[in-house]
Design an enzyme around this catalytic site. Structure first.
Site, mmCIF file in Angstrom:
data_model
loop_
_atom_site.group_PDB
_atom_site.id
_atom_site.type_symbol
_atom_site.label_atom_id
_atom_site.label_comp_id
_atom_site.label_asym_id
_atom_site.label_seq_id
_atom_site.Cartn_x
_atom_site.Cartn_y
_atom_site.Cartn_z
ATOM 1 N N SER A 1 0.819 -1.203 0.000
ATOM 2 C CA SER A 1 0.000 0.000 0.000
ATOM 3 C C SER A 1 0.859 1.261 0.000
ATOM 4 O O SER A 1 1.972 1.271 0.533
ATOM 5 C CB SER A 1 -0.937 0.001 1.208
ATOM 6 O OG SER A 1 -0.196 -0.099 2.390
ATOM 7 N N GLN B 1 1.703 4.632 1.506
ATOM 8 C CA GLN B 1 1.580 4.917 2.932
ATOM 9 C C GLN B 1 2.541 5.996 3.372
ATOM 10 O O GLN B 1 3.430 6.423 2.620
ATOM 11 C CB GLN B 1 1.874 3.649 3.732
ATOM 12 C CG GLN B 1 3.220 3.026 3.381
ATOM 13 C CD GLN B 1 3.431 1.672 4.053
ATOM 14 O OE1 GLN B 1 4.299 1.549 4.880
ATOM 15 N NE2 GLN B 1 2.635 0.674 3.690
ATOM 16 N N HIS C 1 4.313 7.375 7.452
ATOM 17 C CA HIS C 1 4.376 7.083 8.883
ATOM 18 C C HIS C 1 4.497 8.390 9.652
ATOM 19 O O HIS C 1 5.203 9.301 9.216
ATOM 20 C CB HIS C 1 5.561 6.166 9.173
ATOM 21 C CG HIS C 1 5.562 4.929 8.318
ATOM 22 N ND1 HIS C 1 4.632 3.927 8.486
ATOM 23 C CD2 HIS C 1 6.313 4.573 7.256
ATOM 24 C CE1 HIS C 1 4.846 2.988 7.567
ATOM 25 N NE2 HIS C 1 5.859 3.357 6.807
ATOM 26 N N LYS D 1 8.062 5.675 12.868
ATOM 27 C CA LYS D 1 8.477 4.475 12.134
ATOM 28 C C LYS D 1 9.289 4.857 10.895
ATOM 29 O O LYS D 1 8.864 4.590 9.765
ATOM 30 C CB LYS D 1 7.239 3.658 11.737
ATOM 31 C CG LYS D 1 7.576 2.233 11.294
ATOM 32 C CD LYS D 1 6.351 1.562 10.694
ATOM 33 C CE LYS D 1 6.655 0.130 10.281
ATOM 34 N NZ LYS D 1 5.997 -0.262 9.064
ATOM 35 N N GLU E 1 11.922 4.313 8.064
ATOM 36 C CA GLU E 1 12.312 3.050 7.421
ATOM 37 C C GLU E 1 13.395 3.328 6.391
ATOM 38 O O GLU E 1 13.427 4.404 5.800
ATOM 39 C CB GLU E 1 11.131 2.445 6.645
ATOM 40 C CG GLU E 1 9.938 2.119 7.478
ATOM 41 C CD GLU E 1 8.709 1.751 6.638
ATOM 42 O OE1 GLU E 1 7.971 0.882 7.078
ATOM 43 O OE2 GLU E 1 8.489 2.342 5.564
ATOM 44 N N HIS F 1 5.072 6.887 0.364
ATOM 45 C CA HIS F 1 5.894 5.882 -0.323
ATOM 46 C C HIS F 1 5.129 4.582 -0.513
ATOM 47 O O HIS F 1 4.128 4.328 0.164
ATOM 48 C CB HIS F 1 7.189 5.611 0.450
ATOM 49 C CG HIS F 1 6.955 5.063 1.836
ATOM 50 N ND1 HIS F 1 6.683 5.879 2.913
ATOM 51 C CD2 HIS F 1 6.921 3.797 2.330
ATOM 52 C CE1 HIS F 1 6.506 5.136 3.987
ATOM 53 N NE2 HIS F 1 6.635 3.866 3.666
ATOM 54 N N ARG G 1 -2.404 4.863 5.515
ATOM 55 C CA ARG G 1 -2.419 4.396 4.129
ATOM 56 C C ARG G 1 -3.064 5.405 3.180
ATOM 57 O O ARG G 1 -3.923 6.179 3.580
ATOM 58 C CB ARG G 1 -3.119 3.051 4.035
ATOM 59 C CG ARG G 1 -2.326 1.974 4.747
ATOM 60 C CD ARG G 1 -2.906 0.579 4.621
ATOM 61 N NE ARG G 1 -1.996 -0.345 5.288
ATOM 62 C CZ ARG G 1 -1.966 -0.531 6.608
ATOM 63 N NH1 ARG G 1 -2.807 0.102 7.393
ATOM 64 N NH2 ARG G 1 -1.092 -1.359 7.141
ATOM 65 N N LYS H 1 -7.390 -2.019 2.897
ATOM 66 C CA LYS H 1 -7.516 -1.591 4.296
ATOM 67 C C LYS H 1 -8.026 -0.158 4.387
ATOM 68 O O LYS H 1 -8.030 0.581 3.406
ATOM 69 C CB LYS H 1 -6.152 -1.693 4.992
ATOM 70 C CG LYS H 1 -5.660 -3.111 5.130
ATOM 71 C CD LYS H 1 -4.354 -3.149 5.892
ATOM 72 C CE LYS H 1 -3.749 -4.542 5.886
ATOM 73 N NZ LYS H 1 -2.348 -4.536 6.324
#
Ligand SMILES: [Zn+2]
Length: 420
Positions: free
Chosen positions: A108, A110, A112, A135, A137, A275, A294, A300
């Site tokens: 998805s 998304q 954070h 979060k 990454e 991203h 998301r 979702k």
């Protein structure tokens, strides 16, 4: 006898449906190479390998001198293994989760939250946002890897608004004109981008599905007639539409950069950066959190309001999204990917062929070492461990590992740690 501070781990595989199938998956290849008793199921997706102490995938310790079963249990009993600073700052927890991902179907789109927003979201909606942490990454390509990352330069988005009338229809003329007229002033650009993106995310479902179907039909016809569909980003559009028909994420490709990483190249995803991972195998390292907002390519829930408010509407070219590694001036084998967050760094160690001994240096942080290529005997008193492709070692803070290399084509290792 000295205490055991270096030991092998058996890591947890996640079989999410988007993973590469069977032996196509780098995750499957690594686990079967590490353990010859593993039989790869050729119909099954092998999406992620989790190398860490996360409660949903705590690695199992493979050392019969250690009574604790998992890494999480061992760290709880031996918090000093984290390193003194890491232990204090992260309250006795390993601050990162290290992974290998094998992506077949897009994940998805998304973003954070930063720490401040994470605290707020968790307080308001604890079911949707399960913890208080940020979060960040980082993805490092193992094979050619493709993702969406950050807003494109305005000229590119304006170009799509001109060339893709269905996209223009979803945004509406007012917002589209605002973006066209915003160039030059960064404040105006951000406002206009936010307006355009918010319009799209709030577009009534039937209206965008109609436009999307028209667009897909047109691009298919153009492709069938042998025309170049690049002006509509046709190849990616059709690919994503086949995976997620009728999903608003198919229009997000006109807003976000399509980033292609070669093996060893990285992408860092800081707070609020939109991203998606599209395809390929990568190493991933992240802070311990499950907070994801998301934006599409997902069945979702999409929290449109939070998403549109939080994103960083800062356009930049795709090339600017590649996160550079820095060569260690003291060790030509080492490159460090050191993102602007305290939670983690990743070290790439590439030992050339013909080198027979290599010392994995001690650092004041617990670390996890993954072998991608090569074979060696790893010595760290009182242990001596045979490592090879797919092996994963936990290394406690301030432990050194002496490698006696037993392969002719050198070694390639990735090591996640926390450099404070
Ligand atoms: Zn993410």
């Amino acid at each position: 006898m000295a205490a055991v501070g270096v030991f092998p781990l058996k890591c947890v595989v996640q079989h999410y449906a988007w993973g590469k199938i069977g032996s196509d998956s780098e995750v499957a290849k690594l686990i079967s190479s590490d353990d010859s008793s593993v039989v790869i199921e050729q119909e099954k997706p092998y999406a992620e390998l989790w190398m860490g102490a996360h409660p949903k995938g705590d690695a199992v310790i493979c050392d019969n001198r250690i009574s604790q079963k998992t890494l999480g249990q061992w760290i709880a009993e031996h918090p000093e293994c984290l390193g003194s600073k890491v232990k204090d700052i992260f309250q006795g927890q390993l601050p990162f989760l290290f992974k290998v991902l094998s992506v077949n179907i897009s994940l998805s789109i998304q973003a954070h939250p930063n720490k401040e927003l994470a605290v707020q979201l968790h307080a308001q909606f604890p079911d949707r946002y399960p913890d208080k942490n940020h979060k960040p990454e980082m993805a490092i390509a193992l094979t050619p890897f493709e993702g969406l990352c950050g807003f494109r330069p305005v000229e590119e988005i304006v170009g799509f608004l001109k060339n893709v009338r269905e996209f223009h229809a979803v945004i509406g003329s007012e917002a589209a004109e605002m973006l066209e007229n915003s160039t030059g002033d960064p404040g105006k650009v951000s406002d206009a981008l936010k307006k355009c993106f918010t319009r799209m995310m709030n577009c009534e479902k039937k209206a965008f599905v109609d436009q999307l179907n028209k667009l897909v039909k047109r691009v298919l016809e153009e492709a069938a007639a042998g025309k170049d569909t690049a002006a509509s980003n046709g190849e990616l559009l059709l690919r994503l539409h086949s995976q997620f028909p009728g999903d608003v994420g198919c229009f997000v490709i006109y807003f976000l950069n399509q980033v292609k990483l070669q093996p060893g190249e990285a992408m860092f995803l800081g707070a609020n950066e939109p991203h998606a991972y599209l395809n390929g195998d990568c190493i991933e390292c992240m802070a311990c959190s499950d907070n994801t907002v998301r934006a599409g390519l997902t069945p979702k829930l999409i929290d449109v309001h939070t998403l549109c408010e939080m994103l960083s509407y800062t356009p930049a070219p795709a090339g600017a999204k590649i996160f550079p590694s820095v060569r260690d001036p003291c060790d030509p084998c080492v490159s460090v990917y050191d993102p602007p967050v305290p939670d983690f760094s990743v070290i790439k160690i590439e030992v050339p062929s013909a080198v027979e001994r290599y010392m994995v240096s001690s650092i004041d942080s617990a670390s996890i070492l993954l072998v991608i290529r090569g074979k060696a005997t790893a010595k760290a008193a009182p242990s001596q461990i045979n490592i090879h492709r797919g092996s994963v070692l936990f290394i406690a803070a301030n432990e050194r590992v002496d490698l006696c290399i037993d392969s002719t084509d050198g070694m390639l290792l990735f090591r996640a740690c926390c450099v404070l």
